[in-house]
Scaffold this motif. Sequence first.
Motif, PDB file in Angstrom:
ATOM      1  N   LEU A 134      34.785   5.246 -14.608  1.00  0.00           N
ATOM      2  CA  LEU A 134      35.219   4.757 -13.313  1.00  0.00           C
ATOM      3  C   LEU A 134      36.562   4.304 -13.118  1.00  0.00           C
ATOM      4  N   LEU A 135      37.135   4.281 -14.158  1.00  0.00           N
ATOM      5  CA  LEU A 135      38.894   4.184 -13.896  1.00  0.00           C
ATOM      6  C   LEU A 135      39.673   5.423 -13.900  1.00  0.00           C
ATOM      7  N   ARG A 136      39.122   6.534 -14.280  1.00  0.00           N
ATOM      8  CA  ARG A 136      40.022   7.615 -14.405  1.00  0.00           C
ATOM      9  C   ARG A 136      40.409   7.926 -12.977  1.00  0.00           C
ATOM     10  N   PRO A 137      41.778   8.728 -13.015  1.00  0.00           N
ATOM     11  CA  PRO A 137      42.410   9.003 -11.659  1.00  0.00           C
ATOM     12  C   PRO A 137      41.723  10.255 -11.184  1.00  0.00           C
ATOM     13  N   ALA A 138      41.768  10.466  -9.782  1.00  0.00           N
ATOM     14  CA  ALA A 138      40.995  11.280  -9.388  1.00  0.00           C
ATOM     15  C   ALA A 138      41.499  12.871  -9.833  1.00  0.00           C
ATOM     16  N   ILE A 183      30.264   0.794 -26.757  1.00  0.00           N
ATOM     17  CA  ILE A 183      30.692   2.292 -26.620  1.00  0.00           C
ATOM     18  C   ILE A 183      30.270   2.717 -25.060  1.00  0.00           C
ATOM     19  N   SER A 184      29.065   2.487 -24.752  1.00  0.00           N
ATOM     20  CA  SER A 184      28.421   3.021 -23.637  1.00  0.00           C
ATOM     21  C   SER A 184      29.144   2.320 -22.421  1.00  0.00           C
ATOM     22  N   ALA A 185      29.635   0.926 -22.542  1.00  0.00           N
ATOM     23  CA  ALA A 185      30.341   0.264 -21.585  1.00  0.00           C
ATOM     24  C   ALA A 185      31.624   0.968 -21.459  1.00  0.00           C
ATOM     25  N   LEU A 186      32.143   1.274 -22.652  1.00  0.00           N
ATOM     26  CA  LEU A 186      33.672   1.827 -22.537  1.00  0.00           C
ATOM     27  C   LEU A 186      33.725   3.131 -21.824  1.00  0.00           C
ATOM     28  N   VAL A 244      41.786  23.353  -1.858  1.00  0.00           N
ATOM     29  CA  VAL A 244      42.026  22.210  -2.657  1.00  0.00           C
ATOM     30  C   VAL A 244      40.675  21.171  -2.715  1.00  0.00           C
ATOM     31  N   VAL A 245      39.967  20.965  -3.586  1.00  0.00           N
ATOM     32  CA  VAL A 245      38.625  20.049  -3.574  1.00  0.00           C
ATOM     33  C   VAL A 245      38.998  18.992  -4.418  1.00  0.00           C
ATOM     34  N   ARG A 246      38.758  17.622  -3.999  1.00  0.00           N
ATOM     35  CA  ARG A 246      38.768  16.463  -4.681  1.00  0.00           C
ATOM     36  C   ARG A 246      37.589  16.335  -5.459  1.00  0.00           C
ATOM     37  N   LEU A 247      37.736  16.171  -6.787  1.00  0.00           N
ATOM     38  CA  LEU A 247      36.534  15.948  -7.690  1.00  0.00           C
ATOM     39  C   LEU A 247      36.299  14.391  -7.874  1.00  0.00           C
ATOM     40  N   THR A 248      35.148  13.792  -7.425  1.00  0.00           N
ATOM     41  CA  THR A 248      34.925  12.411  -7.675  1.00  0.00           C
ATOM     42  C   THR A 248      33.636  12.329  -8.768  1.00  0.00           C
ATOM     43  N   VAL A 249      33.897  11.119  -9.372  1.00  0.00           N
ATOM     44  CA  VAL A 249      32.731  10.671 -10.241  1.00  0.00           C
ATOM     45  C   VAL A 249      31.452  10.307  -9.691  1.00  0.00           C
ATOM     46  N   ARG A 250      30.365  11.013 -10.141  1.00  0.00           N
ATOM     47  CA  ARG A 250      29.196  10.331  -9.526  1.00  0.00           C
ATOM     48  C   ARG A 250      28.789   8.693 -10.199  1.00  0.00           C
ATOM     49  N   ARG A 251      29.065   7.970  -9.344  1.00  0.00           N
ATOM     50  CA  ARG A 251      29.350   6.585 -10.026  1.00  0.00           C
ATOM     51  C   ARG A 251      27.936   5.959 -10.238  1.00  0.00           C
ATOM     52  N   ALA A 252      26.794   6.429  -9.138  1.00  0.00           N
ATOM     53  CA  ALA A 252      25.523   5.841  -9.478  1.00  0.00           C
ATOM     54  C   ALA A 252      25.037   6.495 -10.636  1.00  0.00           C
ATOM     55  N   ALA A 253      25.073   7.959 -10.779  1.00  0.00           N
ATOM     56  CA  ALA A 253      24.860   8.394 -12.057  1.00  0.00           C
ATOM     57  C   ALA A 253      25.230   8.049 -13.142  1.00  0.00           C
ATOM     58  N   ALA A 254      26.608   7.772 -13.341  1.00  0.00           N
ATOM     59  CA  ALA A 254      27.338   7.167 -14.432  1.00  0.00           C
ATOM     60  C   ALA A 254      26.838   5.644 -14.707  1.00  0.00           C
ATOM     61  N   ALA A 255      26.524   4.986 -13.671  1.00  0.00           N
ATOM     62  CA  ALA A 255      26.057   3.577 -14.060  1.00  0.00           C
ATOM     63  C   ALA A 255      24.420   3.529 -14.529  1.00  0.00           C
ATOM     64  N   GLY A 256      23.946   4.604 -13.904  1.00  0.00           N
ATOM     65  CA  GLY A 256      22.423   4.808 -14.432  1.00  0.00           C
ATOM     66  C   GLY A 256      22.333   5.190 -15.901  1.00  0.00           C
ATOM     67  N   ARG A 257      23.428   6.183 -16.101  1.00  0.00           N
ATOM     68  CA  ARG A 257      23.261   6.626 -17.704  1.00  0.00           C
ATOM     69  C   ARG A 257      23.581   5.349 -18.463  1.00  0.00           C
ATOM     70  N   THR A 315      45.327  16.049 -11.746  1.00  0.00           N
ATOM     71  CA  THR A 315      45.534  14.834 -11.113  1.00  0.00           C
ATOM     72  C   THR A 315      46.386  15.014  -9.971  1.00  0.00           C
ATOM     73  N   ASP A 316      47.485  15.869  -9.980  1.00  0.00           N
ATOM     74  CA  ASP A 316      48.443  15.949  -8.875  1.00  0.00           C
ATOM     75  C   ASP A 316      48.071  16.790  -7.707  1.00  0.00           C
ATOM     76  N   GLU A 317      47.207  16.106  -6.656  1.00  0.00           N
ATOM     77  CA  GLU A 317      46.920  16.657  -5.488  1.00  0.00           C
ATOM     78  C   GLU A 317      48.104  17.521  -4.906  1.00  0.00           C
ATOM     79  N   ALA A 318      49.164  17.142  -4.913  1.00  0.00           N
ATOM     80  CA  ALA A 318      50.409  17.863  -4.075  1.00  0.00           C
ATOM     81  C   ALA A 318      50.861  19.028  -4.838  1.00  0.00           C
ATOM     82  N   ILE A 319      50.644  19.298  -6.192  1.00  0.00           N
ATOM     83  CA  ILE A 319      51.185  20.514  -6.545  1.00  0.00           C
ATOM     84  C   ILE A 319      49.839  21.627  -6.201  1.00  0.00           C
ATOM     85  N   VAL A 320      48.544  21.151  -6.339  1.00  0.00           N
ATOM     86  CA  VAL A 320      47.378  22.191  -5.951  1.00  0.00           C
ATOM     87  C   VAL A 320      47.654  22.549  -4.717  1.00  0.00           C
ATOM     88  N   ASP A 321      48.018  21.412  -3.693  1.00  0.00           N
ATOM     89  CA  ASP A 321      48.106  21.999  -2.142  1.00  0.00           C
ATOM     90  C   ASP A 321      49.196  22.855  -2.058  1.00  0.00           C
TER      91      ASP A 321
END
Length: 179
Positions: free
Chosen positions: A103-107, A94-97, A34-47, A126-132
């Motif tokens: 930033l608010l989407r589930p892991a 639109i860019s802000a949304l 199982v690999v947790r995928l995370t948003v690259r927040r700095a890249a998203a903010a930079g965009r 989004t369901d870590e338990a099922i993947v595990d």
Amino acid sequence: MPHRNGDIEVGVSQQILWVGSEAYPLRNIARARVVRLTVRRAAAAGRFVGFALLWLVLGLGATVALRAARSQGVHLDKSLGDVVLVVMAVLIAISALRLLYLLLRPALFALVIETAGSPHTALTTTDEAIVDRIVREIMAAINNPAARFKYTVNNVHNGDKFVGDKFSVSGSGTGKIVH
């Protein structure tokens, strides 16, 4: 096979792991994890900042060009400047949304199947338990030729780039490990 709502069937039968319509012979599986995928927040903010500045510069440039044209005697509707500013504001909103959505989407959690060949991501959800649970069932099935199981998992469409343990997902939720 994928279902209409994004669900995908994952199961083992006759020593074959099925993830949707993809088949992985159990004897070729070296590891499942199982690999947790995370948003690259700095890249998203930079965009966001980059696009916001682009819209601002283009909007202000168009406003200045309209004023310059008017000052040279070109007859333009006064509301044209307002339209340019409204379009600029809408594009920034639109860019802000989009930034807020990222930033608010589930892991997300990916089922990564590593075979004797290239490792692949089989699904993201989004369901870590099922993947595990699926990873544990896969590994148990490798040593048990009679093993059978079947799950239906919501395979999250993921067009954005996510990073976790040198991992990048693109397209419809399937991708490859990036080294």
